[in-house]
Design a protein around this motif. Structure first.
Motif, PDB file in Angstrom:
ATOM      1  N   ALA A  70      22.491 -58.877  -2.431  1.00  0.00           N
ATOM      2  CA  ALA A  70      21.878 -59.739  -3.457  1.00  0.00           C
ATOM      3  C   ALA A  70      22.521 -59.492  -4.825  1.00  0.00           C
ATOM      4  O   ALA A  70      22.790 -60.445  -5.576  1.00  0.00           O
ATOM      5  CB  ALA A  70      20.372 -59.492  -3.510  1.00  0.00           C
ATOM      6  N   LYS A 124      14.678 -63.102  -3.893  1.00  0.00           N
ATOM      7  CA  LYS A 124      15.449 -62.423  -2.840  1.00  0.00           C
ATOM      8  C   LYS A 124      14.804 -61.083  -2.510  1.00  0.00           C
ATOM      9  O   LYS A 124      14.734 -60.682  -1.342  1.00  0.00           O
ATOM     10  CB  LYS A 124      16.898 -62.239  -3.274  1.00  0.00           C
ATOM     11  CG  LYS A 124      17.658 -63.543  -3.247  1.00  0.00           C
ATOM     12  CD  LYS A 124      19.122 -63.341  -3.446  1.00  0.00           C
ATOM     13  CE  LYS A 124      19.850 -64.665  -3.367  1.00  0.00           C
ATOM     14  NZ  LYS A 124      21.243 -64.562  -3.780  1.00  0.00           N
ATOM     15  N   LEU A 174      20.395 -63.911   1.472  1.00  0.00           N
ATOM     16  CA  LEU A 174      20.530 -62.960   0.361  1.00  0.00           C
ATOM     17  C   LEU A 174      21.808 -63.193  -0.427  1.00  0.00           C
ATOM     18  O   LEU A 174      21.972 -62.680  -1.533  1.00  0.00           O
ATOM     19  CB  LEU A 174      20.534 -61.511   0.886  1.00  0.00           C
ATOM     20  CG  LEU A 174      19.252 -61.015   1.540  1.00  0.00           C
ATOM     21  CD1 LEU A 174      19.431 -59.572   2.016  1.00  0.00           C
ATOM     22  CD2 LEU A 174      18.079 -61.094   0.573  1.00  0.00           C
TER      23      LEU A 174
END
Ligand code: NDP
Length: 328
Positions: free
Chosen positions: A168, A294, A193
């Motif tokens: 991420a 996320k 992600l």
């Protein structure tokens, strides 16, 4: 509160037992700040400590748990006063110093980081030591000079805690991310992600050549062993790999060829004794550099009573992303 709930590890006749029990505040160790712990998490090291599969715990009885977020209750340290929101990662908590799986902790003020304004205590532990370590690894690659235009970055142990946060963070910085996982069924999760490509970890876990085809400009590795050796052998000229973990083994059966023929660098990442200035920078970067949506995709919440049952699953590589523990 003279007594509070805590998970306590004890050892008798070389056998370790762990239970959720009442702990007497008088038995907390020395420290100049007492914290009411709100949240903790389960990191790989916590799994090792609770199951006793590696000698993480160096003192008995021990309250395991290497990280927490909470509120200062009492302090004689000049930097902290009652009501301050703090984070602690490492420094031997849960190993040599009574740790996080308890409603209270007493620690040294110099170990604490102030909770950033835009991170809630729960989010801080959803990130946890795994996420803060991922940020340290990203920062190490940046210090090396790595930029998105240099090429992709590979992340191993991708569906785990360090791996998920690393993906991420890198994606938000504009890097093309290659995720290596043993769980192909998590391809959708990993792409969600920010990974642009998912490879099977079997591609990287068998012994390879000292120098192989150049595939990436950088890497963040949670796995170690042959995987790390292969990552190095596939790193482009002048690139770097940040090594943070040992989920696949502690050895490094490789060759110096990537270092001396391609100028590749191996960057060591340690979150436990990491200096305070770097910690503060990492948490500052996490405040703005990690999308909360996320983070939520990665997280499962459990209670203190669930910790002992869940701890072993992280060692089996069955935890996806992060587990956050509600303490009180
Ligand atoms: P997780 O268990 O959440 O993630 C590890 C991942 O590694 C697993 O999810 C799995 O990912 C992969 N994996 C597991 N077993 C193997 C294996 N035998 N061979 C190859 N891959 C495997 O743990 P964390 O993310 O919390 O921690 C990752 C590593 O980083 C650990 O070794 C931990 O000790 C270390 N660590 C180090 C820190 C430091 O300060 N240096 C701080 C924090 C963690 P997948 O299924 O996607 O393949």
């Amino acid at each position: 509160m003279a007594k509070f709930k805590a998970i306590v590890a004890e050892k008798a006749d070389k056998v370790q037992t762990v239970s959720l029990t009442e702990f007497d505040e008088a038995n907390l160790m020395d420290g100049d700040v007492t914290v009411r712990v709100g949240w903790s998490t389960i990191n790989y090291k916590d799994g090792l400590a609770i199951t006793g599969k590696a000698p993480v715990v160096r003192r008995f009885p021990m309250i395991p748990g290497v990280d927490f977020a909470g509120e200062v209750e009492m302090s004689t340290h000049p930097d902290w006063k009652p009501g301050d929101q703090v984070i602690l990662n490492g420094w031997g908590t849960g190993e040599t110093h009574l740790g996080a799986y308890a409603e209270k902790a007493r620690v040294k003020g110099q170990w604490l980081v102030r909770l950033p304004a835009k991170i809630s205590p729960r989010e801080a532990m959803a990130i946890g030591t795994a996420g803060y370590t991922a940020m340290l690894a990203v920062m190490a690659l940046e210090r090396h000079g790595l930029k998105p235009e240099h090429g992709p970055v590979v992340v191993t142990g991708a569906a785990g805690g360090v791996g998920s946060v690393a993906i991420a963070l890198l994606a938000k910085l504009g890097f093309q991310v290659i995720a290596s996982t043993g769980r192909r069924e998590e391809e959708g999760y990993l792409k969600g992600l920010g990974a642009s490509e998912v490879v099977d970890r079997a591609e990287l876990s068998a012994p390879g050549k000292p120098l192989a085809k150049e595939r990436w400009a950088g890497g963040i590795d949670s796995v170690g062993s042959t995987t790390l050796a292969n990552l190095l052998s596939m790193t482009k000229y002048g690139g770097a790999v940040a090594a943070c973990g040992l989920a696949g083994g502690m050895d490094l059966p490789g060759s110096v060829a990537p270092f001396i023929l391609r100028g590749v660098s191996l960057l060591g990442i340690d979150s436990v004794m990491c200096p305070l200035a770097l910690r503060n920078e990492a948490w500052r970067r996490l405040e703005s550099g990690l999308d909360r949506s996320k983070l939520e995709q990665m997280v499962r919440e459990i209670g203190l009573a669930d910790v002992i049952g869940v701890a072993g699953t992280i060692l089996e590589g069955r935890v996806r992303g992060r587990i956050v523990v509600k303490i009180s």
